[in-house]
Write an enzyme that holds these catalytic residues in place. Sequence first.
Site, PDB file in Angstrom:
ATOM      1  N   ALA A  22      13.806   3.330 -19.212  1.00 52.23           N
ATOM      2  CA  ALA A  22      13.832   1.906 -19.568  1.00 52.23           C
ATOM      3  C   ALA A  22      13.396   1.046 -18.379  1.00 52.23           C
ATOM      4  O   ALA A  22      12.617   0.089 -18.540  1.00 52.23           O
ATOM      5  CB  ALA A  22      15.230   1.511 -20.035  1.00 52.23           C
ATOM      6  N   CYS A 127      22.364  13.161 -15.232  1.00 44.45           N
ATOM      7  CA  CYS A 127      21.383  12.221 -14.672  1.00 44.45           C
ATOM      8  C   CYS A 127      21.939  10.792 -14.722  1.00 44.45           C
ATOM      9  O   CYS A 127      23.152  10.580 -14.695  1.00 44.45           O
ATOM     10  CB  CYS A 127      20.046  12.350 -15.389  1.00 44.45           C
ATOM     11  SG  CYS A 127      18.670  11.580 -14.495  1.00 44.45           S
ATOM     12  N   ASP A 196      13.930  10.572 -22.160  1.00 43.37           N
ATOM     13  CA  ASP A 196      12.647  10.031 -21.685  1.00 43.37           C
ATOM     14  C   ASP A 196      11.651   9.958 -22.820  1.00 43.37           C
ATOM     15  O   ASP A 196      10.792   9.079 -22.852  1.00 43.37           O
ATOM     16  CB  ASP A 196      12.106  10.876 -20.537  1.00 43.37           C
ATOM     17  CG  ASP A 196      12.947  10.658 -19.300  1.00 43.37           C
ATOM     18  OD1 ASP A 196      13.985  11.321 -19.166  1.00 43.37           O
ATOM     19  OD2 ASP A 196      12.590   9.761 -18.506  1.00 43.37           O
TER      20      ASP A 196
HETATM   21  C1  RUB Z   1      15.738   9.792 -15.659  1.00 46.63           C
HETATM   22  C2  RUB Z   1      16.260  10.393 -16.914  1.00 46.63           C
HETATM   23  C3  RUB Z   1      17.071   9.488 -17.817  1.00 46.63           C
HETATM   24  C4  RUB Z   1      16.121   8.874 -18.863  1.00 46.63           C
HETATM   25  C5  RUB Z   1      16.795   7.773 -19.674  1.00 46.63           C
HETATM   26  O1  RUB Z   1      14.847  10.661 -14.977  1.00 46.63           O
HETATM   27  O2  RUB Z   1      16.001  11.518 -17.269  1.00 46.63           O
HETATM   28  O3  RUB Z   1      18.054  10.206 -18.500  1.00 46.63           O
HETATM   29  O4  RUB Z   1      14.987   8.321 -18.223  1.00 46.63           O
HETATM   30  O5  RUB Z   1      17.120   6.681 -18.823  1.00 46.63           O
HETATM   31  P1  RUB Z   1      14.191  10.160 -13.583  1.00 46.63           P
HETATM   32  P2  RUB Z   1      17.286   5.202 -19.444  1.00 46.63           P
HETATM   33  O6  RUB Z   1      15.325   9.865 -12.659  1.00 46.63           O
HETATM   34  O7  RUB Z   1      13.351  11.333 -13.137  1.00 46.63           O
HETATM   35  O8  RUB Z   1      13.343   8.955 -13.898  1.00 46.63           O
HETATM   36  O9  RUB Z   1      18.324   5.340 -20.512  1.00 46.63           O
HETATM   37  O10 RUB Z   1      17.746   4.357 -18.285  1.00 46.63           O
HETATM   38  O11 RUB Z   1      15.975   4.780 -20.004  1.00 46.63           O
END
Ligand code: RUB
Length: 314
Positions: A22, A127, A196
């Site tokens: 995001a 993560c 992602d």
């Molecule tokens: C980040 C990751 C997150 C998703 C969703 O990977 O895998 O779980 O991007 O995040 P990286 P959000 O650290 O390699 O970017 O819900 O904030 O979109």
Amino acid sequence: MPVPEVERTAEDIADMEIRGAASIAEAAADALEAQARASEAASPDAFRAEMRAAARRLRDTRPTAVSLPNALRYVLRELDGDSVEALRVSTIEAAASFRDQLERAQDDLGDIGANRLQDGDTVMTHCHSTDALACVRAALDDGKHIEAVVKETRPRKQGHITAKQLREWDVPVTVVVDNAARRYLDDCDHVLVGADSIAADGSVINKVGTSLLAVAARERGTPIMVAAQTLKLHPDTLTGHTVEIEMRDESEVMTDAERAEVGDVAVENPAFDVTPPRYVDAIVTERGQFPPESIVTLMRELYGEGTTEPWAET
Ligand code: RUB
């Protein structure tokens, strides 16, 4: 040539100074706005060509999070006007409306996800996902007591970001190394992760280790909830394309000094993995929660049968 702000954003995304699907999408929309504001294009055609070049530069930074091309498409699609000034204004408005949508989607998704969390529940995270944390935030706002077991998430340890955020919200947090996850699943009521990209068959592409966690959670009987706004739906998978998994630098896994000590080994560093739909209980979006196998219906409704590449050189 993209303006310096586009270049800076592209470098920050590639270096993971800006990270998480995001946040990457928002930064990309902001960078297109910066390009539009600073453009000195002499004609509408030149302005459009500059915008496409900026979008290509941003697109090429990281390949897995579909929120990035989806954000670029959203802004480029709204470019409208016969003059440079009109095009500039339409870009600025499109970026603002994209930001609004992103924020609203995360709030709405959080409210829906919070309904799955009961007072006193413990979630296990992997993560750092702002969509996943939006569900916890909304549950806390509803007055529920939530605790968290936070996986460290090697090699970049984004679990620390999750732990910090949860502590700022006064959530009791236990950090564990990734290998301890199965041991702690019995203490957890949900596995809560982000995404992602989500493929048309309901597969979830998220930070490497998600699939291992999901298999272990299924074996322990712990439900797996994926929080992902519809910006994470990958429209190209409707037409048979696969999602590229980013391979990152080997030094994130082993330093040069460690390698010198260990000897001549191959090192691989995939940043993401694919969790098949049978290991996922629910995908929570701002449009409601879905069993993974039915996400294709929503994907068709929102993205049709495929996509264009509005950033392509003409
Ligand atoms: C980040 C990751 C997150 C998703 C969703 O990977 O895998 O779980 O991007 O995040 P990286 P959000 O650290 O390699 O970017 O819900 O904030 O979109």
